[in-house]
Scaffold this active site. Structure first.
Site, short mmCIF file in Angstrom:
data_model
loop_
_atom_site.label_atom_id
_atom_site.label_comp_id
_atom_site.label_asym_id
_atom_site.label_seq_id
_atom_site.Cartn_x
_atom_site.Cartn_y
_atom_site.Cartn_z
N ILE A 43 8.20 7.16 16.78
CA ILE A 43 7.83 7.88 15.55
C ILE A 43 6.56 8.72 15.74
CG2 ILE A 43 7.36 7.67 13.06
CD1 ILE A 43 10.11 6.57 13.75
N LYS A 55 0.83 -1.21 0.00
CA LYS A 55 0.00 0.00 0.00
C LYS A 55 0.86 1.26 0.00
CE LYS A 55 -1.74 1.49 4.08
NZ LYS A 55 -1.51 2.89 4.49
N ASN A 56 1.84 1.30 0.91
CA ASN A 56 2.60 2.54 1.09
C ASN A 56 3.63 2.77 -0.01
OD1 ASN A 56 1.05 3.12 3.27
ND2 ASN A 56 2.59 2.55 4.81
N ARG A 69 -8.55 -0.71 4.63
CA ARG A 69 -7.66 0.31 4.06
C ARG A 69 -6.30 -0.28 3.71
NH1 ARG A 69 -7.56 5.93 7.20
NH2 ARG A 69 -6.11 6.22 5.47
N CYS A 95 -5.19 13.23 12.97
CA CYS A 95 -5.07 11.82 12.66
C CYS A 95 -5.04 11.06 13.97
CB CYS A 95 -3.77 11.62 11.89
SG CYS A 95 -3.30 9.92 11.68
N ARG A 139 0.87 14.67 13.22
CA ARG A 139 1.34 14.47 11.84
C ARG A 139 1.33 15.74 10.99
NH1 ARG A 139 -0.95 8.95 9.52
NH2 ARG A 139 0.94 9.06 8.28
N PRO A 140 2.18 16.70 11.33
CA PRO A 140 2.23 17.93 10.52
C PRO A 140 2.84 17.67 9.13
CG PRO A 140 4.00 17.92 12.15
CD PRO A 140 3.16 16.69 12.41
N VAL A 141 2.72 18.67 8.23
CA VAL A 141 3.34 18.54 6.90
C VAL A 141 4.37 19.65 6.67
CG1 VAL A 141 1.51 17.24 5.73
CG2 VAL A 141 1.33 19.73 5.90
N ASP A 142 4.90 20.20 7.79
CA ASP A 142 5.85 21.31 7.67
C ASP A 142 7.09 20.95 6.86
OD1 ASP A 142 6.27 19.55 9.88
OD2 ASP A 142 7.73 20.94 10.74
N LEU A 143 7.54 19.69 6.94
CA LEU A 143 8.76 19.32 6.21
C LEU A 143 8.51 19.30 4.69
CD1 LEU A 143 10.01 16.41 8.51
CD2 LEU A 143 10.71 18.81 8.54
N ARG A 176 -4.28 10.85 4.52
CA ARG A 176 -3.20 11.81 4.56
C ARG A 176 -2.25 11.71 3.37
NH1 ARG A 176 -2.10 14.44 8.91
NH2 ARG A 176 0.00 14.60 8.12
N ASP A 184 4.93 0.75 11.95
CA ASP A 184 3.71 0.10 11.43
C ASP A 184 3.60 -1.37 11.86
OD1 ASP A 184 3.03 2.47 10.25
OD2 ASP A 184 3.62 1.88 8.22
C1 EPZ Z 1 4.39 6.99 6.24
O1 EPZ Z 1 3.63 8.08 6.75
C2 EPZ Z 1 3.44 5.82 6.15
N1 EPZ Z 1 2.35 6.16 5.25
C3 EPZ Z 1 2.93 5.45 7.54
O2 EPZ Z 1 2.12 4.30 7.43
C4 EPZ Z 1 4.12 5.16 8.44
O3 EPZ Z 1 3.67 4.92 9.75
C5 EPZ Z 1 5.09 6.33 8.44
O4 EPZ Z 1 5.48 6.67 7.08
C6 EPZ Z 1 6.37 6.07 9.23
O5 EPZ Z 1 7.03 4.96 8.73
C7 EPZ Z 1 2.51 6.09 3.94
O6 EPZ Z 1 3.57 5.74 3.43
C8 EPZ Z 1 1.34 6.40 3.08
P1 EPZ Z 1 6.49 10.36 8.16
P2 EPZ Z 1 4.20 9.56 6.69
O7 EPZ Z 1 6.41 11.65 7.39
O8 EPZ Z 1 5.00 9.72 5.46
C9 EPZ Z 1 6.78 13.70 11.55
C10 EPZ Z 1 0.26 2.89 7.91
O9 EPZ Z 1 -0.24 2.35 8.95
N2 EPZ Z 1 6.63 14.69 10.48
O10 EPZ Z 1 7.65 9.48 7.91
O11 EPZ Z 1 3.07 10.48 6.93
C11 EPZ Z 1 5.53 12.87 11.77
O12 EPZ Z 1 4.58 13.54 12.55
C12 EPZ Z 1 0.81 4.30 7.97
O13 EPZ Z 1 0.29 2.35 6.81
C13 EPZ Z 1 6.77 16.03 10.76
O14 EPZ Z 1 7.03 16.42 11.90
O15 EPZ Z 1 5.15 9.54 7.96
C14 EPZ Z 1 6.10 11.65 12.40
O16 EPZ Z 1 6.30 11.86 13.76
C15 EPZ Z 1 0.39 5.13 9.08
N3 EPZ Z 1 6.60 16.94 9.74
C16 EPZ Z 1 7.46 11.48 11.71
O17 EPZ Z 1 7.77 12.77 11.17
C17 EPZ Z 1 6.32 16.55 8.45
O18 EPZ Z 1 6.19 17.43 7.59
C18 EPZ Z 1 7.50 10.45 10.58
O19 EPZ Z 1 6.41 10.68 9.71
C19 EPZ Z 1 6.19 15.18 8.18
C20 EPZ Z 1 6.36 14.26 9.21
#
Ligand code: EPZ
Length: 430
Positions: free
Chosen positions: A337, A22-23, A407, A125, A130-134, A101, A315
């Protein structure tokens, strides 16, 4: 709404086919926005999240054509052709983004191809803020101007994006993927440092290379991208789902069974393989995947801390917690995480588990048996952890809110039943 009923206590035996990830599939589908030619994805899983993204992409103008169908219980997956000949809308509306997301992954490709994009902020969520600032900061470093307006990220790059060095302050899978896609069409060189190394990121990078992108350092934490003016058609096979694989590996371990995971990739799960072996499971590669068994060994408590790849995946944390509930001994499980990823704890406790949470760590003391109960969870992996607990528990477990499982787990009941589990879906009214 559908429910899943499990009568526990059966050791699972047999072979179980692993679906496409999926991911990996979600960013790969978003990559179709980068070119006016056809991207053909093979081994796409049939899942609710895939449909959600397909709906979003089609309103951007992506035409989708389904060639294949899931056969062998999903092992070969579907073939889907995605063609974004013309982008008819650069807006990703709230109604679609809030459902998932990962929709935010259209931001980089739309901006790179069209010079503009308006994407809803995804909102809250269940597992954390889960911000998107990065994502935003990285795209700004590539020259985009991004404003937040009425819940939307409004991004513009009238002169196109320009490569630069981006050092992520924190490892993010989604931000790495968004930036990687955007960088393929940026002018000059982009360096993504402290990039996520998850196999899904590498799968995306390999697909982009097949589409004509120039990327070096795939699989490392530094990705170097030389921008190209355009990308072209390609065919790419989605990798096997390592989280689905790990989940069923734990199903074998918790029930004292023996399962061959067809298509499962041990190399994507080295941290989990080490942990399961320490816990008493035997794991051996086979010609078509690998085999997990625990037919006579005792299950032992093992401490686990989630980390970015190649560490133990967040995960699989909930599933590992269920496994440790059944161990002889105690295990400390630490989640690094996400800040709120222990929603399965109260439900496991209702089944008789002994778990104490201290901040980001949960102390799990194994118990000789769990007992079936009606349970529910608010996220995908928490839900499946309750399925694992149900397979081990005495009596009947009824899992509510099955749409979370739908999902991310293709043919869950059929795959488990194929290995001898007593599990069935009870169809509910909509
Ligand atoms: C991906 O989410 C996966 N989703 C998640 O799978 C998985 O848990 C996660 O990576 C971690 O491995 C998909 O691939 C679709 P991140 P993602 O950005 O990309 C913080 C599942 O069950 N962060 O690596 O959203 C964030 O809050 C799911 O299948 C910021 O601070 O995760 C977290 O603490 C759920 N700012 C950490 O980084 C940002 O702009 C890692 O998140 C982005 C992230």
């Amino acid at each position: 709404m559908d429910k899943i009923r499990i009568r526990g206590g059966k050791a699972l035996h047999g072979t179980l086919p692993i679906s496409g990830a999926k991911n990996a599939a979600l960013p790969l589908m978003a990559a179709s926005l980068l070119t006016d030619q056809t991207l053909t994805l093979v081994n796409l899983p049939h899942l609710a999240d895939i449909t959600t993204l397909a709906n979003l992409l089609s309103q951007h103008g992506v035409a989708m054509h389904m060639n294949g169908h899931a056969s062998n219980g999903g092992h070969t997956g579907r073939v889907v052709e995605l063609t974004a000949k013309e982008i008819i809308s650069t807006t990703a509306p709230y109604d679609l983004v809030r459902k998932m997301r990962a929709s935010v992954l259209v931001l980089g490709p739309l901006l790179a191809r069209c010079g503009q994009a308006k994407v809803s902020l995804p909102g809250g969520c269940a597992i954390g803020t889960r911000p998107v600032d990065l994502h935003i900061q990285g795209l700004e470093q590539l020259g985009a101007e991004i404003e937040l307006q009425e819940g939307y990220m409004v991004a513009r790059a009238p002169k196109g994006l320009t490569g630069t060095r981006i050092l992520f302050p924190k490892v993010s899978v989604g931000a790495t993927e968004n930036l990687l896609m955007a960088a393929t069409l940026a002018k000059g060189e982009t360096i993504l440092a402290n990039a996520a190394r998850e196999p899904e990121v590498s799968d995306l990078a390999h697909c982009l290379v097949a589409m004509g992108a120039r990327i070096e350092g795939i699989g490392t934490d530094t990705l170097r991208v030389q921008g190209v003016p355009s990308l072209h058609a390609a065919t790419h096979e989605v990798i096997a789902d390592r989280i689905e694989t790990g989940t069923y590996a734990m199903a074998a371990a918790i029930t004292g069974g023996d399962i061959e995971l067809l298509g499962g990739r041990m190399e994507d799960l080295t941290a989990m393989v080490a942990v399961l072996r320490k816990a008493g499971a035997s794991i051996k590669p086979t010609e078509n995947g690998f085999r997990v068994s625990r037919t006579d060994a005792e299950l032992k408590g093992v401490d686990v801390m989630t980390e970015p790849f190649p560490g133990f995946p967040t995960d699989l944390q909930a599933q590992m917690m269920s496994l440790m509930c059944a161990a002889n001994g105690a295990a400390m499980i630490t989640e690094t995480i996400f800040e709120n990823r222990f929603m399965h704890v109260p439900e496991l406790t209702r089944m008789g588990a002994d778990i104490t949470v201290h901040g980001a760590s949960a102390l799990v003391r194994g118990v000789p048996r769990l007992t079936g109960a009606p349970v529910m969870a608010t996220d995908l992996r928490a839900s499946v952890s309750l399925v694992l607990a149900g397979l081990f528990a005495d009596g009947e477990t009824v899992l509510n809110r099955v749409y979370h499982l739908d999902r991310g787990y293709e043919h869950l009941e059929a795959k488990l039943a194929g290995c001898g589990a007593d599990v069935e879906r009870i169809k509910g009214e909509e």
